[in-house]
Structure formats: C-alpha cells, structure tokens
Write a protein that holds these residues in place. Structure first.
Motif, mmCIF file in Angstrom:
data_model
loop_
_atom_site.group_PDB
_atom_site.id
_atom_site.type_symbol
_atom_site.label_atom_id
_atom_site.label_comp_id
_atom_site.label_asym_id
_atom_site.label_seq_id
_atom_site.Cartn_x
_atom_site.Cartn_y
_atom_site.Cartn_z
ATOM 1 N N SER A 69 4.851 -0.635 11.685
ATOM 2 C CA SER A 69 4.448 -2.023 11.886
ATOM 3 C C SER A 69 3.794 -2.526 10.597
ATOM 4 O O SER A 69 3.365 -1.731 9.748
ATOM 5 C CB SER A 69 3.440 -2.117 13.035
ATOM 6 N N ALA A 70 3.703 -3.831 10.449
ATOM 7 C CA ALA A 70 3.050 -4.408 9.267
ATOM 8 C C ALA A 70 1.622 -3.886 9.150
ATOM 9 O O ALA A 70 1.149 -3.583 8.048
ATOM 10 C CB ALA A 70 3.070 -5.931 9.345
ATOM 11 N N LYS A 71 0.939 -3.745 10.274
ATOM 12 C CA LYS A 71 -0.447 -3.238 10.275
ATOM 13 C C LYS A 71 -0.491 -1.804 9.726
ATOM 14 O O LYS A 71 -1.347 -1.469 8.905
ATOM 15 C CB LYS A 71 -1.016 -3.294 11.686
ATOM 16 N N ASN A 72 0.443 -0.946 10.173
ATOM 17 C CA ASN A 72 0.453 0.435 9.705
ATOM 18 C C ASN A 72 0.937 0.543 8.262
ATOM 19 O O ASN A 72 0.478 1.408 7.518
ATOM 20 C CB ASN A 72 1.291 1.311 10.628
ATOM 21 N N GLN A 73 1.849 -0.329 7.841
ATOM 22 C CA GLN A 73 2.271 -0.347 6.439
ATOM 23 C C GLN A 73 1.077 -0.688 5.551
ATOM 24 O O GLN A 73 0.846 -0.035 4.528
ATOM 25 C CB GLN A 73 3.394 -1.363 6.221
ATOM 26 N N PHE A 74 0.333 -1.699 5.947
ATOM 27 C CA PHE A 74 -0.858 -2.080 5.189
ATOM 28 C C PHE A 74 -1.873 -0.936 5.185
ATOM 29 O O PHE A 74 -2.483 -0.630 4.154
ATOM 30 C CB PHE A 74 -1.488 -3.351 5.768
ATOM 31 N N GLY A 75 -2.054 -0.288 6.335
ATOM 32 C CA GLY A 75 -3.008 0.821 6.439
ATOM 33 C C GLY A 75 -2.651 1.975 5.518
ATOM 34 O O GLY A 75 -3.526 2.562 4.865
ATOM 35 N N LEU A 76 -1.360 2.284 5.436
ATOM 36 C CA LEU A 76 -0.928 3.362 4.549
ATOM 37 C C LEU A 76 -1.132 2.974 3.089
ATOM 38 O O LEU A 76 -1.636 3.765 2.285
ATOM 39 C CB LEU A 76 0.542 3.707 4.809
ATOM 40 N N ALA A 77 -0.771 1.741 2.739
ATOM 41 C CA ALA A 77 -0.970 1.271 1.364
ATOM 42 C C ALA A 77 -2.459 1.257 1.011
ATOM 43 O O ALA A 77 -2.852 1.655 -0.095
ATOM 44 C CB ALA A 77 -0.362 -0.115 1.191
ATOM 45 N N ARG A 78 -3.286 0.851 1.944
ATOM 46 C CA ARG A 78 -4.738 0.837 1.717
ATOM 47 C C ARG A 78 -5.267 2.242 1.495
ATOM 48 O O ARG A 78 -6.064 2.488 0.593
ATOM 49 C CB ARG A 78 -5.420 0.188 2.931
ATOM 50 N N LEU A 79 -4.810 3.180 2.329
ATOM 51 C CA LEU A 79 -5.238 4.568 2.191
ATOM 52 C C LEU A 79 -4.816 5.117 0.834
ATOM 53 O O LEU A 79 -5.590 5.803 0.158
ATOM 54 C CB LEU A 79 -4.644 5.407 3.324
ATOM 55 N N GLY A 80 -3.594 4.785 0.403
ATOM 56 C CA GLY A 80 -3.138 5.209 -0.916
ATOM 57 C C GLY A 80 -3.989 4.644 -2.033
ATOM 58 O O GLY A 80 -4.352 5.337 -2.989
ATOM 59 N N ALA A 81 -4.346 3.365 -1.914
ATOM 60 C CA ALA A 81 -5.199 2.737 -2.929
ATOM 61 C C ALA A 81 -6.580 3.379 -2.964
ATOM 62 O O ALA A 81 -7.170 3.551 -4.033
ATOM 63 C CB ALA A 81 -5.309 1.231 -2.668
ATOM 64 N N MET A 82 -7.091 3.760 -1.801
ATOM 65 C CA MET A 82 -8.409 4.407 -1.737
ATOM 66 C C MET A 82 -8.380 5.767 -2.448
ATOM 67 O O MET A 82 -9.383 6.192 -3.009
ATOM 68 C CB MET A 82 -8.840 4.578 -0.282
ATOM 69 N N ARG A 83 -7.238 6.432 -2.436
ATOM 70 C CA ARG A 83 -7.117 7.735 -3.082
ATOM 71 C C ARG A 83 -7.184 7.618 -4.601
ATOM 72 O O ARG A 83 -7.537 8.547 -5.291
ATOM 73 C CB ARG A 83 -5.803 8.414 -2.693
ATOM 74 N N ILE A 84 -6.802 6.467 -5.122
ATOM 75 C CA ILE A 84 -6.823 6.268 -6.570
ATOM 76 C C ILE A 84 -8.246 6.024 -7.013
ATOM 77 O O ILE A 84 -8.742 6.502 -7.963
ATOM 78 C CB ILE A 84 -5.908 5.094 -6.984
#
Length: 144
Positions: free
Chosen positions: A129-144
C-alpha cells in the motif's frame, strides 16, 4: 585491504548494486516498523511497489541452522513477498542443497559480481500500500 565479499555487509552492498539502488528502495535488516513477524536481511521494493526479500547467508552452518525455520515451511506471509532469494558467497556454492527449492540463489564472487544461479518462484503477492511503501522508504532513510 580488498573486500572478499564474504561478510553480510559486503554481500548486502553487492546485492544492492545488482538490483540497482537508484531504481529500487533497498533496506537492510528490517526487524521492526513493518508488517513482518520475522527479520528480513534485505528488503527490495520495486518501482511498482512489489517487495522482494534477500536472505543473506555467510556460512554453511548458518544455512543448515536456518533450513528448518518455520518461515521456510509454509509459514511465509502470503501476499507480501513477491520473490525470495538467498545470497551466498561463492565459497558456499556446494551447499545450495540447504536452500529451499522455491527460493532463488544469488552467488557473489570475490570481486563482488552477483550471478543468479537459480530463479525464485513468483509468489502470489500484491504491491505494498502507499502507506507501507512510504514506511519502507522512511525506514531506509532512517538507516542512512
């Protein structure tokens, strides 16, 4: 010192380059913040919102130990992961019999070149879902 592409971090980088970190959202070590009851070594989201998983194994003992995990015995979350690969260093080529048949196999050589020696099954999955896509992208950004 030159990389041998035998550690998890080295294999992770080789896989990210193989799939294309500029065209996919690639997030390592997802243990929280998403919709899975287990860890994903490497999550790859396609531009269409499908999710792939890459399980990274660096030793024969690790392959054998995980062989009987419930997630490989039909407990896998149907509808969430489109494709599953196991990524291994070249030195483990003789141990691929311990990898589930439905999983693809990616082998990373000592120069960081990835070769797909077995294609994965296509699992019946829907895009995130758009919500989960955003959540995954956010989690990836947090890892950086």
């Amino acid at each position: 010192m030159k990389n041998k592409y035998e550690t998890s971090a080295e294999i992770e980088w080789a896989i990210a380059c193989h799939f294309g970190y500029r065209t996919h959202v690639i997030v390592p070590n997802i243990t929280w913040g998403m919709m899975f009851p287990f860890e994903l070594d490497l999550a790859i989201m396609t531009n269409k919102g499908y999710l792939y998983e890459v399980e990274i194994k660096t030793s024969r003992a690790d392959l054998i130990r995980d062989k009987n995990k419930q997630k490989w015995k039909g407990m896998y979350p149907i509808g969430r992961i489109k494709k599953l690969w196991f990524a291994i260093p070249e030195k483990l080529m003789k141990s691929i019999e311990h990898i589930p048949e439905r999983a693809g196999v990616l082998v990373v050589n000592k120069d960081g070149i990835v070769k797909e020696i077995r294609k994965p099954e296509n699992n019946p999955a829907r895009p995130l879902s758009a919500k989960n896509q955003f959540g995954l992208a956010r989690l990836g950004a947090m890892r950086i």
